[in-house]
Design a protein around this motif. Sequence first.
Motif, PDB file in Angstrom:
ATOM      1  N   GLN A 134       0.812  -1.208   0.000  1.00  0.00           N
ATOM      2  CA  GLN A 134       0.000   0.000   0.000  1.00  0.00           C
ATOM      3  C   GLN A 134       0.852   1.268   0.000  1.00  0.00           C
ATOM      4  N   GLU A 212      -5.744   5.326   0.156  1.00  0.00           N
ATOM      5  CA  GLU A 212      -5.179   4.304   1.023  1.00  0.00           C
ATOM      6  C   GLU A 212      -4.400   5.013   2.132  1.00  0.00           C
ATOM      7  N   SER A 214      -1.774   4.351   5.727  1.00  0.00           N
ATOM      8  CA  SER A 214      -0.987   3.408   6.523  1.00  0.00           C
ATOM      9  C   SER A 214      -0.299   4.155   7.653  1.00  0.00           C
ATOM     10  N   LYS A 234      -0.134  -0.781  10.093  1.00  0.00           N
ATOM     11  CA  LYS A 234      -1.579  -0.982   9.987  1.00  0.00           C
ATOM     12  C   LYS A 234      -2.064  -0.153   8.809  1.00  0.00           C
ATOM     13  N   SER A 236      -5.185   0.545   5.609  1.00  0.00           N
ATOM     14  CA  SER A 236      -6.613   0.417   5.311  1.00  0.00           C
ATOM     15  C   SER A 236      -6.907   0.898   3.897  1.00  0.00           C
ATOM     16  N   ASP A 237      -8.018   0.418   3.351  1.00  0.00           N
ATOM     17  CA  ASP A 237      -8.506   0.805   2.020  1.00  0.00           C
ATOM     18  C   ASP A 237      -7.494   0.472   0.922  1.00  0.00           C
ATOM     19  N   ASP A 238      -7.026  -0.776   0.924  1.00  0.00           N
ATOM     20  CA  ASP A 238      -6.067  -1.215  -0.084  1.00  0.00           C
ATOM     21  C   ASP A 238      -6.668  -1.074  -1.476  1.00  0.00           C
ATOM     22  N   ASP A 244     -10.846  -3.722   2.453  1.00  0.00           N
ATOM     23  CA  ASP A 244      -9.526  -4.371   2.412  1.00  0.00           C
ATOM     24  C   ASP A 244      -8.572  -3.672   3.375  1.00  0.00           C
ATOM     25  N   ASP A 245      -8.156  -4.370   4.412  1.00  0.00           N
ATOM     26  CA  ASP A 245      -7.274  -3.824   5.432  1.00  0.00           C
ATOM     27  C   ASP A 245      -6.182  -4.842   5.771  1.00  0.00           C
ATOM     28  N   SER A 246      -5.159  -4.388   6.485  1.00  0.00           N
ATOM     29  CA  SER A 246      -4.098  -5.313   6.887  1.00  0.00           C
ATOM     30  C   SER A 246      -3.374  -4.793   8.118  1.00  0.00           C
ATOM     31  N   THR A 247      -2.863  -5.727   8.899  1.00  0.00           N
ATOM     32  CA  THR A 247      -1.984  -5.430  10.026  1.00  0.00           C
ATOM     33  C   THR A 247      -0.797  -6.371   9.919  1.00  0.00           C
ATOM     34  N   GLN A 271      -4.411 -10.028   6.798  1.00  0.00           N
ATOM     35  CA  GLN A 271      -5.079  -9.251   5.759  1.00  0.00           C
ATOM     36  C   GLN A 271      -6.553  -9.617   5.664  1.00  0.00           C
TER      37      GLN A 271
END
Length: 320
Positions: A134, A212, A214, A234, A236-238, A244-247, A271
């Motif tokens: 991202q 997006e 981060s 962290k 968000s909004d991939d 769509d998010d990820s950590t 994800q």
Amino acid sequence: MKKILAVAIAAALTAPVAFADVKISGFVEQEFSLQDRATASDVGMEANSDVGIVLSASEDLGNGMTAFAKIDMGKDKDNGSATADDFNDQIVGLSGGFGTVVVGRMEDFTEGKVMAMASIFESDSNNLEPGDGQNAGRFDNAIAYVSPTFSGFHVGVAGYALDTGTGLTAAQTNDNFDAVDMLVAYSNGPITVMLARETVESLAAAGAGLAETSTSLGARYTAGAFSVVGVMQKASDDAGVATDDSTDWMLGGSYTFGNNKVVAGYEKDEQTVSGTSTDENNWQVEFQHMFSKRTKVYVGHSARDAADSDSTYFGLKHTF
């Protein structure tokens, strides 16, 4: 005759001064790895050759101000397939009591500073750097400012790809920056902490208008021969998709003894894509032997959940 000789000697002594602030550095690296994946056809030896050449120059402008420039060129050849020469960085800037201003092609703070703290392994093809793509990464037509350091703290702010974002649709390309990145960093003795917050205009047509974001945090502590590092991001909004998010995070460390170093680390990617959550666990260990400050050999092993992939690798690297 003495006068002519004196002039000749003076010319010989002063001629190199014009080039004294121009430096050439770089590295040459060769790596081989034995891949073992779930698919039988993916088992076998792979190779990676990597070359980097950096040209840097500086000029004292007086009154405490310095001008500088850098060109970072790289060529990567992976498994027999060569890519075109790549200008990684191409920057020019000014520094002084006011701080540092840099313009040109450069990597963002999130990737180049915070995520780079996770680059504790020597292998070019195996690493545990978190993040799912991202971040802005490296952009053309960027401008960045880094403040002077006060009591161990400094801050930075940067904008990337003004009106020329590669991959942007016509609706997304406008007079605004396609990515904005802010950094707060603290360093004091054995402790270094970096925090970055980045907003990237979506590069996917479907995500036009939805940015997006981060937030990345990195910390390193060094005590003698031991060093420990942790990095987390962290996002968000991939690609502009709200669901769509990820950590992602990693923890690693190293121990140096004599001319040797042992490095180990663990990474976890969490994800959520289209409402479906997935976890990936990766770990890696590497042994390095330094023949000198510029030449080293390394061997390591990495294991990844993705495609049930294992890699045993070794390489040789020389820097200059």
